[in-house]
Design a protein around this motif. Structure first.
Motif, PDB file in Angstrom:
ATOM      1  N   PRO A 264      17.046  -5.894   5.884  1.00  0.00           N
ATOM      2  CA  PRO A 264      18.342  -5.240   6.061  1.00  0.00           C
ATOM      3  C   PRO A 264      18.405  -3.865   5.395  1.00  0.00           C
ATOM      4  CG  PRO A 264      18.648  -7.546   5.463  1.00  0.00           C
ATOM      5  CD  PRO A 264      17.188  -7.251   5.313  1.00  0.00           C
ATOM      6  N   HIS A 265      17.585  -3.674   4.363  1.00  0.00           N
ATOM      7  CA  HIS A 265      17.527  -2.390   3.665  1.00  0.00           C
ATOM      8  C   HIS A 265      16.730  -1.336   4.437  1.00  0.00           C
ATOM      9  CE1 HIS A 265      14.006  -4.786   2.624  1.00  0.00           C
ATOM     10  NE2 HIS A 265      13.352  -3.653   2.434  1.00  0.00           N
ATOM     11  N   GLY A 266      16.164  -1.718   5.575  1.00  0.00           N
ATOM     12  CA  GLY A 266      15.256  -0.830   6.297  1.00  0.00           C
ATOM     13  C   GLY A 266      13.860  -1.028   5.767  1.00  0.00           C
ATOM     14  N   GLY A 267      13.331  -0.005   5.089  1.00  0.00           N
ATOM     15  CA  GLY A 267      11.972  -0.110   4.588  1.00  0.00           C
ATOM     16  C   GLY A 267      10.968   0.139   5.690  1.00  0.00           C
ATOM     17  N   ASN A 268       9.957  -0.721   5.768  1.00  0.00           N
ATOM     18  CA  ASN A 268       8.803  -0.497   6.647  1.00  0.00           C
ATOM     19  C   ASN A 268       9.098  -0.959   8.082  1.00  0.00           C
ATOM     20  OD1 ASN A 268       6.118   0.178   7.271  1.00  0.00           O
ATOM     21  ND2 ASN A 268       5.387  -1.869   6.746  1.00  0.00           N
ATOM     22  N   ILE A 269      10.061  -0.297   8.731  1.00  0.00           N
ATOM     23  CA  ILE A 269      10.504  -0.756  10.050  1.00  0.00           C
ATOM     24  C   ILE A 269       9.577  -0.293  11.174  1.00  0.00           C
ATOM     25  CG2 ILE A 269      12.923  -1.048   9.412  1.00  0.00           C
ATOM     26  CD1 ILE A 269      13.488   1.675  10.596  1.00  0.00           C
ATOM     27  N   ASP A 270       8.850   0.802  10.982  1.00  0.00           N
ATOM     28  CA  ASP A 270       7.828   1.244  11.950  1.00  0.00           C
ATOM     29  C   ASP A 270       8.372   1.371  13.370  1.00  0.00           C
ATOM     30  OD1 ASP A 270       5.625   1.681  10.292  1.00  0.00           O
ATOM     31  OD2 ASP A 270       5.040  -0.420  10.306  1.00  0.00           O
TER      32      ASP A 270
ATOM     33  N   PRO B 189       0.787  -1.226   0.000  1.00  0.00           N
ATOM     34  CA  PRO B 189       0.000   0.000   0.000  1.00  0.00           C
ATOM     35  C   PRO B 189       0.824   1.284   0.000  1.00  0.00           C
ATOM     36  CG  PRO B 189       0.144  -0.846   2.224  1.00  0.00           C
ATOM     37  CD  PRO B 189       0.857  -1.837   1.342  1.00  0.00           C
ATOM     38  N   HIS B 190       2.089   1.224   0.412  1.00  0.00           N
ATOM     39  CA  HIS B 190       2.819   2.430   0.792  1.00  0.00           C
ATOM     40  C   HIS B 190       3.292   3.266  -0.397  1.00  0.00           C
ATOM     41  CE1 HIS B 190       3.515  -0.664   3.969  1.00  0.00           C
ATOM     42  NE2 HIS B 190       3.049   0.321   4.709  1.00  0.00           N
ATOM     43  N   VAL B 191       3.290   4.573  -0.182  1.00  0.00           N
ATOM     44  CA  VAL B 191       3.838   5.533  -1.138  1.00  0.00           C
ATOM     45  C   VAL B 191       5.176   6.018  -0.584  1.00  0.00           C
ATOM     46  CG1 VAL B 191       3.468   7.698  -2.373  1.00  0.00           C
ATOM     47  CG2 VAL B 191       1.499   6.253  -1.753  1.00  0.00           C
TER      48      VAL B 191
ATOM     49  N   ASP C  88       5.495   6.239   4.254  1.00  0.00           N
ATOM     50  CA  ASP C  88       4.642   5.719   5.327  1.00  0.00           C
ATOM     51  C   ASP C  88       4.625   6.669   6.522  1.00  0.00           C
ATOM     52  OD1 ASP C  88       2.934   3.924   6.614  1.00  0.00           O
ATOM     53  OD2 ASP C  88       4.597   2.780   7.477  1.00  0.00           O
ATOM     54  N   PRO C  89       4.246   7.931   6.320  1.00  0.00           N
ATOM     55  CA  PRO C  89       4.280   8.899   7.422  1.00  0.00           C
ATOM     56  C   PRO C  89       3.203   8.633   8.460  1.00  0.00           C
ATOM     57  CG  PRO C  89       3.217   9.855   5.485  1.00  0.00           C
ATOM     58  CD  PRO C  89       3.757   8.526   5.055  1.00  0.00           C
ATOM     59  N   HIS C  90       3.577   8.816   9.723  1.00  0.00           N
ATOM     60  CA  HIS C  90       2.691   8.600  10.862  1.00  0.00           C
ATOM     61  C   HIS C  90       2.657   9.838  11.749  1.00  0.00           C
ATOM     62  CE1 HIS C  90       3.945   4.054  10.631  1.00  0.00           C
ATOM     63  NE2 HIS C  90       3.016   4.358   9.751  1.00  0.00           N
TER      64      HIS C  90
ATOM     65  N   PRO D  77       5.190  12.450  15.528  1.00  0.00           N
ATOM     66  CA  PRO D  77       5.326  12.167  14.098  1.00  0.00           C
ATOM     67  C   PRO D  77       6.657  11.508  13.745  1.00  0.00           C
ATOM     68  CG  PRO D  77       4.501  14.393  14.465  1.00  0.00           C
ATOM     69  CD  PRO D  77       4.956  13.877  15.790  1.00  0.00           C
ATOM     70  N   PHE D  78       6.592  10.515  12.867  1.00  0.00           N
ATOM     71  CA  PHE D  78       7.799   9.839  12.392  1.00  0.00           C
ATOM     72  C   PHE D  78       7.473   9.135  11.081  1.00  0.00           C
ATOM     73  CE2 PHE D  78       5.575   6.369  14.336  1.00  0.00           C
ATOM     74  CZ  PHE D  78       6.022   5.208  13.720  1.00  0.00           C
ATOM     75  N   LEU D  79       8.529   8.689  10.414  1.00  0.00           N
ATOM     76  CA  LEU D  79       8.388   7.972   9.157  1.00  0.00           C
ATOM     77  C   LEU D  79       8.439   6.478   9.412  1.00  0.00           C
ATOM     78  CD1 LEU D  79      10.840  10.203   7.142  1.00  0.00           C
ATOM     79  CD2 LEU D  79       8.377  10.032   6.699  1.00  0.00           C
ATOM     80  N   GLY D  80       7.399   5.758   9.011  1.00  0.00           N
ATOM     81  CA  GLY D  80       7.413   4.310   9.146  1.00  0.00           C
ATOM     82  C   GLY D  80       8.402   3.662   8.204  1.00  0.00           C
ATOM     83  N   ILE D  81       8.638   4.305   7.049  1.00  0.00           N
ATOM     84  CA  ILE D  81       9.565   3.774   6.057  1.00  0.00           C
ATOM     85  C   ILE D  81      10.736   4.729   5.878  1.00  0.00           C
ATOM     86  CG2 ILE D  81       9.903   3.296   3.593  1.00  0.00           C
ATOM     87  CD1 ILE D  81       7.169   2.038   3.499  1.00  0.00           C
ATOM     88  N   MET D  82      11.941   4.228   6.147  1.00  0.00           N
ATOM     89  CA  MET D  82      13.203   4.879   5.819  1.00  0.00           C
ATOM     90  C   MET D  82      14.100   3.763   5.311  1.00  0.00           C
ATOM     91  SD  MET D  82      13.551   7.292   9.240  1.00  0.00           S
ATOM     92  CE  MET D  82      14.993   8.225   8.704  1.00  0.00           C
ATOM     93  N   GLY D  83      14.689   3.921   4.138  1.00  0.00           N
ATOM     94  CA  GLY D  83      15.433   2.793   3.618  1.00  0.00           C
ATOM     95  C   GLY D  83      16.406   3.141   2.523  1.00  0.00           C
TER      96      GLY D  83
END
Length: 366
Positions: free
Chosen positions: A211-217, A101-103, A242-244, A189-195
């Motif tokens: 290992p690439h990070g991604g949707n680490i939440d 789903p993520h942008v 994936d901003p929260h 506020p934080f980013l669920g996805i950083m990669g």
């Protein structure tokens, strides 16, 4: 809702001299970058970049792929629906049922980054782009699959952002559908996805982290915190999404309070020699806050994710401080919290909070 204007593309405060809008040409939807992708921005190490992110909530196909209509049903004026979200939903962006789903916005190439290095991404600013968000229990996901949601219908709960008289922002929910918004919870506020991009020519699915990070939440990645990621490909090819506005550890219903953010990130490199001395051999993401070093562990099995996180924490203490492994194991048991990052992203995540103050009297090894 209390906010004078939405942060539409290019409008409002933009902190950094480098700005990356969330346009059709700077986004991936449902997949993450790989080595075959071209960078949409190239920067030197140490550069700050202001980046617009788009929440997937209100944009997805099962919500009508029409954010203007979706949010209008919750009483949101058209001016407070993001133009870049509307444009993405209305575009010909090809998606399949197998996509996530993520942008995500990016990728950004960092000059000189090479495999073996660490990319350090420091969050300098997070600004809500809209005064609302969505918390969902749908897609047959969550901690209580088959039990929640109750009934056949998927659930997407609309949450408003409000402010106290002193200006502190918080999220609001009612006790019962349609009731007064009397439940208030703090925003972080934080980013669920950083990669960073993976090697090869196949874009990974956006849901499971790795290992690439991604949707680490990891909800500790608020302003002032950094994430270290092992570089997989030349240039790193970093991205965010994936901003929260807020998330509890576990993210048990499926999503956090999902809502679009404008963020400013500083991108720095740690070369391979320094990386090994400071952190050991990192197999995956490691976060750092003013209080904690935060190694991570991931696996489809939560028990294995915990074990991987413990191993990562042991390796960190051995490499950084020269701590005996048996003593480090004892220290972790006595002094360190191991938190569940999330249990809903196929690959489950665990992170440890190692207090840096406990090692103030210890020099770095080497």
């Amino acid at each position: 809702m209390s906010m004078s204007a939405a942060l539409q593309p290019g409008a409002g405060p933009i902190r950094a001299s480098e700005y990356l809008a969330a346009s059709r040409g700077t986004l991936l939807w449902g997949r993450l970058p790989c080595a075959a992708d071209r960078a949409v921005l190239e920067i030197d190490p140490g550069t700050d970049v202001t980046i617009d992110t788009i929440s997937h909530e209100g944009v997805l196909e099962d919500q009508g792929r029409d954010p203007a209509a979706f949010f209008a049903a919750h009483g949101v004026d058209r001016d407070f629906v993001l133009e870049d979200a509307i444009a993405l939903a209305a575009s010909d962006y090809a998606r399949s049922a197998s996509d996530g789903p993520h942008v995500v916005t990016g990728p950004i190439a960092v000059r000189g980054a090479k495999p073996g290095d660490l990319l350090k991404m420091t969050v300098l600013e997070t600004s809500p782009r809209v005064p609302y968000g969505v918390i969902s229990n749908r897609h047959g996901k969550g901690a209580l699959v088959g039990e929640m949601p109750q009934g056949a219908a998927d659930v997407s709960v609309f949450a408003e952002l409000q402010h106290t008289l002193e200006g502190t922002a918080f999220g609001t929910l009612p006790l019962v559908p349609g009731g007064e918004r009397s439940v208030r919870f703090p925003l972080n506020p934080f980013l669920g996805i950083m990669g960073v991009a993976v090697a090869g020519d196949e874009r990974p699915h956006s849901v499971p982290p790795g290992p690439h990070g991604g949707n680490i939440d990891i909800n500790l990645l608020t302003v002032g915190s950094s994430l270290y990621l092992p570089v997989q490909v030349p240039g790193a090819l970093a991205y965010v999404g994936d901003p929260h506005f807020a998330q509890g550890d576990g993210e048990v219903a499926l999503t956090a309070m999902e809502a679009s953010l404008r963020v400013t990130i500083r991108f720095e490199l740690v070369d391979q020699t320094d990386a090994r001395r400071e952190f050991g051999e990192l197999a995956g993401p490691l976060a750092q806050t003013s209080e904690f070093l935060v190694p991570t562990g991931m696996d489809r099995d939560l028990d294995v994710a915990v074990q991987n996180c413990v191993r990562a924490a042991l390796g960190l203490l051995e490499a950084r401080y020269g701590m005996d492994r048996a003593l480090a194991y004892a220290y972790l048991s006595a002094a360190t919290d191991f938190n569940i990052s999330q249990v809903v992203d196929i690959v489950k995540g665990v992170h440890a909070r190692v207090r840096v103050s406990d090692f103030e009297g210890v020099g770095l090894r080497g």
